[in-house]
Design a protein around this motif. Structure first.
Motif, PDB file in Angstrom:
ATOM      1  N   SER A   1       0.833  -1.209   0.000  1.00 19.82           N
ATOM      2  CA  SER A   1       0.000   0.000   0.000  1.00 19.82           C
ATOM      3  C   SER A   1       0.863   1.253   0.000  1.00 19.82           C
ATOM      4  O   SER A   1       0.533   2.251  -0.661  1.00 19.82           O
ATOM      5  N   THR A   2       1.969   1.230   0.717  1.00 21.97           N
ATOM      6  CA  THR A   2       2.882   2.374   0.723  1.00 21.97           C
ATOM      7  C   THR A   2       3.410   2.642  -0.672  1.00 21.97           C
ATOM      8  O   THR A   2       3.454   3.791  -1.127  1.00 21.97           O
TER       9      THR A   2
ATOM     10  N   PHE B   1      -8.845   2.856  -3.721  1.00 22.18           N
ATOM     11  CA  PHE B   1      -8.328   2.730  -2.367  1.00 22.18           C
ATOM     12  C   PHE B   1      -8.897   1.479  -1.705  1.00 22.18           C
ATOM     13  O   PHE B   1     -10.017   1.070  -1.983  1.00 22.18           O
ATOM     14  N   GLN B   2      -8.122   0.907  -0.801  1.00 25.28           N
ATOM     15  CA  GLN B   2      -8.548  -0.288  -0.084  1.00 25.28           C
ATOM     16  C   GLN B   2      -9.827  -0.022   0.718  1.00 25.28           C
ATOM     17  O   GLN B   2     -10.681  -0.889   0.836  1.00 25.28           O
TER      18      GLN B   2
ATOM     19  N   GLY C   1     -20.442  -3.966   0.851  1.00 25.10           N
ATOM     20  CA  GLY C   1     -19.012  -3.718   0.661  1.00 25.10           C
ATOM     21  C   GLY C   1     -18.586  -3.963  -0.781  1.00 25.10           C
ATOM     22  O   GLY C   1     -17.805  -3.207  -1.350  1.00 25.10           O
ATOM     23  N   GLY C   2     -19.119  -5.015  -1.380  1.00 28.63           N
ATOM     24  CA  GLY C   2     -18.785  -5.321  -2.770  1.00 28.63           C
ATOM     25  C   GLY C   2     -19.294  -4.266  -3.738  1.00 28.63           C
ATOM     26  O   GLY C   2     -18.624  -3.917  -4.713  1.00 28.63           O
ATOM     27  N   GLU C   3     -20.484  -3.746  -3.460  1.00 30.81           N
ATOM     28  CA  GLU C   3     -21.029  -2.686  -4.310  1.00 30.81           C
ATOM     29  C   GLU C   3     -20.219  -1.398  -4.166  1.00 30.81           C
ATOM     30  O   GLU C   3     -19.968  -0.692  -5.147  1.00 30.81           O
ATOM     31  N   GLN C   4     -19.792  -1.104  -2.962  1.00 34.02           N
ATOM     32  CA  GLN C   4     -18.935   0.069  -2.753  1.00 34.02           C
ATOM     33  C   GLN C   4     -17.610  -0.100  -3.502  1.00 34.02           C
ATOM     34  O   GLN C   4     -17.116   0.844  -4.126  1.00 34.02           O
ATOM     35  N   GLN C   5     -17.078  -1.304  -3.460  1.00 36.00           N
ATOM     36  CA  GLN C   5     -15.813  -1.562  -4.148  1.00 36.00           C
ATOM     37  C   GLN C   5     -15.970  -1.402  -5.661  1.00 36.00           C
ATOM     38  O   GLN C   5     -15.133  -0.787  -6.318  1.00 36.00           O
ATOM     39  N   ARG C   6     -17.055  -1.903  -6.216  1.00 36.56           N
ATOM     40  CA  ARG C   6     -17.283  -1.766  -7.657  1.00 36.56           C
ATOM     41  C   ARG C   6     -17.518  -0.305  -8.045  1.00 36.56           C
ATOM     42  O   ARG C   6     -17.105   0.143  -9.115  1.00 36.56           O
ATOM     43  N   THR C   7     -18.150   0.471  -7.147  1.00 34.86           N
ATOM     44  CA  THR C   7     -18.302   1.909  -7.382  1.00 34.86           C
ATOM     45  C   THR C   7     -16.929   2.572  -7.442  1.00 34.86           C
ATOM     46  O   THR C   7     -16.659   3.396  -8.327  1.00 34.86           O
TER      47      THR C   7
ATOM     48  N   GLU D   1      -6.040  -3.941  -3.485  1.00 35.16           N
ATOM     49  CA  GLU D   1      -6.959  -5.059  -3.256  1.00 35.16           C
ATOM     50  C   GLU D   1      -8.322  -4.813  -3.905  1.00 35.16           C
ATOM     51  O   GLU D   1      -9.355  -4.808  -3.228  1.00 35.16           O
ATOM     52  N   PRO D   2      -8.338  -4.623  -5.226  1.00 36.02           N
ATOM     53  CA  PRO D   2      -9.578  -4.250  -5.908  1.00 36.02           C
ATOM     54  C   PRO D   2     -10.667  -5.313  -5.922  1.00 36.02           C
ATOM     55  O   PRO D   2     -11.814  -5.000  -6.215  1.00 36.02           O
ATOM     56  N   THR D   3     -10.330  -6.552  -5.597  1.00 39.26           N
ATOM     57  CA  THR D   3     -11.342  -7.608  -5.589  1.00 39.26           C
ATOM     58  C   THR D   3     -11.544  -8.194  -4.190  1.00 39.26           C
ATOM     59  O   THR D   3     -12.229  -9.198  -4.036  1.00 39.26           O
TER      60      THR D   3
END
Length: 183
Positions: free
Chosen positions: A45-46, A89-90, A141-147, A164-166
């Motif tokens: 991440s850094t 972002f994670q 959480g998955g919907e937020q990630q796809r957004t 960690e996009p998936t």
């Protein structure tokens, strides 16, 4: 598109220096997909934060799209992120008072642009067309990630940095997101 040469980053935490990245070197070529793997706390991440200009290396060089991120001014970093870098972002960093559609369109809006067709297409491709008027608090959480993924891609960046996009996605949606990122 990007390179990192002997970059290091140390954070000051509670009266102690914590080295987060030591002498990392990496080259990213156009149309190349790279995965950083390693145990928690090893600096993945850094490194992404250094490549996005969210943080600056203490030592070494970091260059993205011809911009020296170690020495660039804040205005130049903002302009680079608005035009050339897409970030997932994670922890997503969705704006809570904006709808899914508005969150996805945000990078375009900040650049003074509008592309409703692009926003709708990305929402369709990440399976959120029917949720476009919902707010982040109304999403899984998955919907937020796809957004967050759609938002990172909307302005057609030269480089996409995804932490960690998936991570919160089922296998079907994870495969769809990876295919979209690869495209």
């Amino acid at each position: 598109v990007a390179f990192v040469e002997r970059a290091s980053k140390t954070y000051a935490r509670a009266h102690a220096a914590v080295p987060a990245l030591r002498s990392a070197t990496l080259s990213l070529m156009p149309n190349e997909m790279v995965a950083l793997v390693g145990p928690s706390g090893c600096g993945k991440s850094t490194l992404l934060n250094l490549l996005s200009g969210v943080d600056r290396a203490d030592e070494g060089r970091v260059e993205v799209c011809g911009v020296d991120l170690v020495h660039a001014g804040e205005a130049e970093l903002v302009r680079l992120r608005r035009t050339q870098i897409g970030i997932v972002f994670q922890s997503f960093h969705l704006v809570p008072h904006l709808t899914v559609e508005e969150n996805v369109a945000l990078p375009l809006s900040l650049a003074g642009r509008r592309d409703d067709a692009r926003v709708r297409d990305l929402l369709r491709r990440v399976g959120l067309e029917a949720r476009r008027a919902h707010f982040p608090s109304q999403l899984s959480g998955g919907e937020q990630q796809r957004t967050a993924v759609a938002r990172a891609l909307v302005h057609r960046p030269s480089i996409v940095l995804a932490d960690e996009p998936t991570g919160n996605l089922d296998s079907h949606n994870g495969a769809a997101v990876l295919a979209l990122l690869d495209e």
